[in-house]
Design a protein around this motif. Sequence first.
Motif, PDB file in Angstrom:
ATOM      1  N   PHE A 253       0.841  -1.189   0.000  1.00 42.71           N
ATOM      2  CA  PHE A 253       0.000   0.000   0.000  1.00 42.71           C
ATOM      3  C   PHE A 253       0.877   1.242   0.000  1.00 42.71           C
ATOM      4  O   PHE A 253       1.946   1.260   0.618  1.00 42.71           O
TER       5      PHE A 253
ATOM      6  N   ASN B 116      -8.502   0.241  -0.389  1.00 43.81           N
ATOM      7  CA  ASN B 116      -7.630   1.107   0.395  1.00 43.81           C
ATOM      8  C   ASN B 116      -7.800   0.816   1.880  1.00 43.81           C
ATOM      9  O   ASN B 116      -8.715   0.111   2.294  1.00 43.81           O
TER      10      ASN B 116
ATOM     11  N   ARG C 251      -4.083   0.346  -2.220  1.00 39.46           N
ATOM     12  CA  ARG C 251      -3.492  -0.960  -2.527  1.00 39.46           C
ATOM     13  C   ARG C 251      -2.889  -0.957  -3.925  1.00 39.46           C
ATOM     14  O   ARG C 251      -3.501  -0.491  -4.889  1.00 39.46           O
TER      15      ARG C 251
END
Length: 299
Positions: A37, A163, A187
Amino acid sequence: MCSRAGTSATTLNIINQNLTSSIHPSLSKLRFLNGCFVGRGRGHYPQIQSFEYFEKVNFIASKAKPIISYLQQSFVVEGSTIHFDKPLHSESGFFRVLPSNLIEFTCCDPVGLTQVYNVIIEQEEDNTATKLVLTSTGVLGTASAKSVQQVVRKINLLFSGKNFSYELDMSAMGQNLQNHLIAQLIRLPNDCDVNSIGYSVIKPSQFSSFSQYFGAIVDVREDYEFASGSIPTAIHLPLGQITSSNISQNLIDSWQGKPILFVCAGGIRSETACKALSNKGFLPINYEGGMRSYLQSQK
């Protein structure tokens, strides 16, 4: 679940299936963490100046043991510029799921602190944790480390698993427990990482699963090439405009904090574009093999 209205449980299920395929069964509720991420955050605390940062977080779930390894790196941000040559902070650690289903988290950092946490799943959906609260049960510091009494981390799954956001509260240097950091991370596709120059690479096989993640798709070929066809929704921005810095600031601003995919005929010009834009406040991603690979993958 902390998310925008209208997010799809089907999307979450698809992502869960992708992430669960090769991890230890005991980690299933934490599967949304598995991956890389990136994003931007901001920090503040009494006695220090407020700051912004760009962050990269890797979670790697084990296949053999109920353990998720964690590696975090952050970099200085000044305005819209990310300084990948100016590391700000880093820490590493592990999530561990016990046979009793209790979850522990440990991490350490270069400033002399080791932290031990209990982890509580506050919310879940489709057998997936959507909100985690990590509360420190011990913070051990070296003789030179700053005094930290307690740390609380809150992790929220966002937008059907694409996310996550987090908040970090801290009690340190005589201050009461209060917010120190807040960030939202996006991500990246599987096996997609950020290199030391500040951009990433995506393979054709990853494109279909993650095409909805990109803030924009940018075709950097010449006019006649673009006119012959491109990836649907791609905008046209010839490489010459990028290397000569002839880009609308409004366009750059609209890309802030997002992964932006760049494509050309074979991947060379788009890589040049990624390098040129690697510190502009967003994450450039190069499409490996360019349009030739894209068209081949669509057959």
